[in-house]
Design a protein around this motif. Structure first.
Motif, PDB file in Angstrom:
ATOM      1  N   GLY A   1       0.812  -1.205   0.000  1.00 43.42           N
ATOM      2  CA  GLY A   1       0.000   0.000   0.000  1.00 43.42           C
ATOM      3  C   GLY A   1       0.844   1.253   0.000  1.00 43.42           C
ATOM      4  O   GLY A   1       0.419   2.308  -0.489  1.00 43.42           O
ATOM      5  N   ILE A   2       2.063   1.157   0.551  1.00 40.98           N
ATOM      6  CA  ILE A   2       2.990   2.287   0.498  1.00 40.98           C
ATOM      7  C   ILE A   2       3.350   2.586  -0.956  1.00 40.98           C
ATOM      8  O   ILE A   2       3.462   3.739  -1.362  1.00 40.98           O
ATOM      9  N   GLU A   3       3.504   1.529  -1.745  1.00 41.43           N
ATOM     10  CA  GLU A   3       3.903   1.672  -3.148  1.00 41.43           C
ATOM     11  C   GLU A   3       2.761   2.173  -4.013  1.00 41.43           C
ATOM     12  O   GLU A   3       2.945   3.022  -4.886  1.00 41.43           O
ATOM     13  N   THR A   4       1.558   1.653  -3.770  1.00 40.42           N
ATOM     14  CA  THR A   4       0.428   1.987  -4.631  1.00 40.42           C
ATOM     15  C   THR A   4      -0.339   3.212  -4.162  1.00 40.42           C
ATOM     16  O   THR A   4      -1.047   3.835  -4.950  1.00 40.42           O
ATOM     17  N   GLY A   5      -0.218   3.533  -2.870  1.00 37.52           N
ATOM     18  CA  GLY A   5      -1.001   4.635  -2.325  1.00 37.52           C
ATOM     19  C   GLY A   5      -2.452   4.284  -2.106  1.00 37.52           C
ATOM     20  O   GLY A   5      -3.272   5.156  -1.806  1.00 37.52           O
ATOM     21  N   ASP A   6      -2.798   2.994  -2.229  1.00 35.78           N
ATOM     22  CA  ASP A   6      -4.185   2.562  -2.095  1.00 35.78           C
ATOM     23  C   ASP A   6      -4.580   2.539  -0.619  1.00 35.78           C
ATOM     24  O   ASP A   6      -4.116   1.685   0.146  1.00 35.78           O
ATOM     25  N   PRO A   7      -5.443   3.436  -0.169  1.00 40.26           N
ATOM     26  CA  PRO A   7      -5.853   3.447   1.240  1.00 40.26           C
ATOM     27  C   PRO A   7      -6.530   2.156   1.669  1.00 40.26           C
ATOM     28  O   PRO A   7      -6.566   1.837   2.864  1.00 40.26           O
ATOM     29  N   ALA A   8      -7.056   1.366   0.707  1.00 38.91           N
ATOM     30  CA  ALA A   8      -7.728   0.116   1.053  1.00 38.91           C
ATOM     31  C   ALA A   8      -6.768  -0.884   1.676  1.00 38.91           C
ATOM     32  O   ALA A   8      -7.194  -1.795   2.395  1.00 38.91           O
ATOM     33  N   ALA A   9      -5.472  -0.716   1.418  1.00 38.51           N
ATOM     34  CA  ALA A   9      -4.491  -1.621   2.025  1.00 38.51           C
ATOM     35  C   ALA A   9      -4.528  -1.539   3.537  1.00 38.51           C
ATOM     36  O   ALA A   9      -4.235  -2.514   4.235  1.00 38.51           O
ATOM     37  N   ALA A  10      -4.914  -0.382   4.051  1.00 37.23           N
ATOM     38  CA  ALA A  10      -4.970  -0.206   5.498  1.00 37.23           C
ATOM     39  C   ALA A  10      -6.085  -1.024   6.130  1.00 37.23           C
ATOM     40  O   ALA A  10      -6.123  -1.174   7.354  1.00 37.23           O
ATOM     41  N   ALA A  11      -6.976  -1.590   5.317  1.00 38.35           N
ATOM     42  CA  ALA A  11      -8.041  -2.432   5.853  1.00 38.35           C
ATOM     43  C   ALA A  11      -7.507  -3.730   6.432  1.00 38.35           C
ATOM     44  O   ALA A  11      -8.237  -4.449   7.127  1.00 38.35           O
ATOM     45  N   VAL A  12      -6.245  -4.036   6.178  1.00 36.61           N
ATOM     46  CA  VAL A  12      -5.616  -5.206   6.785  1.00 36.61           C
ATOM     47  C   VAL A  12      -5.579  -5.066   8.308  1.00 36.61           C
ATOM     48  O   VAL A  12      -5.599  -6.051   9.033  1.00 36.61           O
ATOM     49  N   VAL A  13      -5.557  -3.842   8.798  1.00 35.73           N
ATOM     50  CA  VAL A  13      -5.488  -3.644  10.248  1.00 35.73           C
ATOM     51  C   VAL A  13      -6.896  -3.589  10.836  1.00 35.73           C
ATOM     52  O   VAL A  13      -7.865  -3.235  10.153  1.00 35.73           O
ATOM     53  N   ASN A  14      -6.994  -3.963  12.102  1.00 38.52           N
ATOM     54  CA  ASN A  14      -8.240  -3.807  12.854  1.00 38.52           C
ATOM     55  C   ASN A  14      -8.198  -2.422  13.482  1.00 38.52           C
ATOM     56  O   ASN A  14      -7.576  -2.210  14.522  1.00 38.52           O
ATOM     57  N   GLU A  15      -8.852  -1.475  12.859  1.00 34.77           N
ATOM     58  CA  GLU A  15      -8.768  -0.077  13.253  1.00 34.77           C
ATOM     59  C   GLU A  15      -9.192   0.150  14.698  1.00 34.77           C
ATOM     60  O   GLU A  15      -8.653   1.013  15.395  1.00 34.77           O
ATOM     61  N   ALA A  16     -10.132  -0.653  15.168  1.00 34.45           N
ATOM     62  CA  ALA A  16     -10.694  -0.430  16.500  1.00 34.45           C
ATOM     63  C   ALA A  16      -9.673  -0.661  17.605  1.00 34.45           C
ATOM     64  O   ALA A  16      -9.767  -0.046  18.677  1.00 34.45           O
ATOM     65  N   VAL A  17      -8.691  -1.531  17.358  1.00 37.25           N
ATOM     66  CA  VAL A  17      -7.749  -1.881  18.424  1.00 37.25           C
ATOM     67  C   VAL A  17      -6.291  -1.702  18.005  1.00 37.25           C
ATOM     68  O   VAL A  17      -5.389  -1.975  18.794  1.00 37.25           O
ATOM     69  N   TYR A  18      -6.037  -1.241  16.784  1.00 38.15           N
ATOM     70  CA  TYR A  18      -4.679  -1.178  16.238  1.00 38.15           C
ATOM     71  C   TYR A  18      -3.786  -0.242  17.062  1.00 38.15           C
ATOM     72  O   TYR A  18      -4.143   0.907  17.317  1.00 38.15           O
ATOM     73  N   ILE A  19      -2.625  -0.753  17.455  1.00 35.69           N
ATOM     74  CA  ILE A  19      -1.669   0.005  18.247  1.00 35.69           C
ATOM     75  C   ILE A  19      -0.454   0.304  17.363  1.00 35.69           C
ATOM     76  O   ILE A  19       0.237  -0.613  16.917  1.00 35.69           O
ATOM     77  N   GLN A  20      -0.195   1.556  17.123  1.00 40.09           N
ATOM     78  CA  GLN A  20       0.902   1.993  16.255  1.00 40.09           C
ATOM     79  C   GLN A  20       2.073   2.458  17.122  1.00 40.09           C
ATOM     80  O   GLN A  20       1.921   3.342  17.959  1.00 40.09           O
ATOM     81  N   HIS A  21       3.258   1.859  16.891  1.00 35.20           N
ATOM     82  CA  HIS A  21       4.430   2.236  17.677  1.00 35.20           C
ATOM     83  C   HIS A  21       5.430   3.101  16.899  1.00 35.20           C
ATOM     84  O   HIS A  21       6.448   3.496  17.480  1.00 35.20           O
ATOM     85  N   ASN A  22       5.143   3.376  15.631  1.00 34.55           N
ATOM     86  CA  ASN A  22       5.967   4.369  14.938  1.00 34.55           C
ATOM     87  C   ASN A  22       5.535   5.738  15.458  1.00 34.55           C
ATOM     88  O   ASN A  22       4.401   6.162  15.251  1.00 34.55           O
ATOM     89  N   PRO A  23       6.433   6.446  16.170  1.00 34.45           N
ATOM     90  CA  PRO A  23       6.004   7.694  16.825  1.00 34.45           C
ATOM     91  C   PRO A  23       5.535   8.776  15.859  1.00 34.45           C
ATOM     92  O   PRO A  23       4.819   9.685  16.264  1.00 34.45           O
TER      93      PRO A  23
END
Length: 263
Positions: free
Chosen positions: A18-40
């Motif tokens: 998704g980084i390469e294509t820019g397709d926001p749909a790639a982010a659907a791989v994550v569970n948005e409700a509980v996703y914890i991001q550690h990249n500050p």
């Protein structure tokens, strides 16, 4: 390769591509409700990823996953990024079922080949010795605790092949170059007599393993700067045969876009 492992590998590939294509749909791989991001520097949740993908797509990026492994519910990958400049990264995702629910990473600008002619990404990718996963994990845990954190450099030969293959961009193959680097020191101020290590490992947060590959995720300081150290090792016959790494300065808290911390 097990079906579950292949499924998660495909999900990680879709997400990173998704980084390469820019397709926001790639982010659907994550569970948005509980996703914890550690990249500050990235907002937590799928929204942060969608914003990141859209922004990076403008640089005409390419993403290549060089090697990837699975440890329980975690997939960890060694990646080659081109954003108009080259970066080498380690990406770590924790899954719950078919969705990623937590993410860590560590990226470093790619450097020229080291004194032994090796790059930060080349070398073997084949997964072997699955029956030795836990033994190899424990070897690296002890190596980090005793040699890197404990600075017992006299134990290097206990854990490493004498002519191990090194991919750190500053170092040549073999124990002598590593011993010199680990022993290097700096004055912590021009007028201070106190001497501190140039590279200082303070804490190990995770040791991930599958077969002959092990990744340690550590925190410390590089040249006095609060830093994260992600080190990947290939083991053979119980000893470290090859090493790759990335070192990244931890962003000051004033620049964080989430409150989850680097680790």
């Amino acid at each position: 390769m097990a079906a579950g492992r292949m499924a998660r590998w495909d999900l990680v590939k879709k997400l990173l591509k998704g980084i390469e294509t820019g397709d926001p749909a790639a982010a659907a791989v994550v569970n948005e409700a509980v996703y914890i991001q550690h990249n500050p520097r990235t907002k937590t949740g799928a929204v942060g990823l969608a914003e990141l993908f859209t922004r990076l797509a403008k640089t005409e990026p390419t993403v290549t996953i060089v090697r990837a492994f699975e440890d329980g519910d975690i997939v960890f990958a060694h990646t080659d990024y081109r954003f108009g400049y080259a970066e080498v990264g380690f990406e770590v995702f924790r899954f719950d079922g078919d969705h990623a629910v937590e993410h860590w990473d560590n990226l470093q600008r790619a450097q020229p080949a080291n004194p032994s002619g090796r790059t930060m990404l080349d070398g073997p990718t084949e997964l072997t010795d699955l029956d030795k996963t836990e033994a190899n994990r424990e070897t690296i845990r002890m190596f980090v605790d005793e040699v890197l954190i404990g600075r017992q450099h006299d134990k290097l030969e206990q854990y490493m092949e004498a002519e191990f293959t090194e991919h750190n961009p500053r170092l040549a193959d073999g124990i002598p170059a590593l011993r010199t680097a680990l022993g290097a020191t700096r004055g912590d101020a021009p007028t201070s007599p106190r001497v501190v290590p140039l590279v200082q490992y303070d804490r190990v947060h995770k040791v991930l393993a599958e077969g002959n590959f092990v990744l340690s995720m550590c925190e410390g300081a590089s040249n006095g700067v609060h830093s994260s150290f992600f080190d990947m090792y290939r083991l053979a016959d119980g000893k470290i045969a090859e090493h790759w790494d990335t070192i990244d300065a931890v962003a000051p808290k004033s620049e964080w876009k989430n409150d989850n911390g680097k680790f």
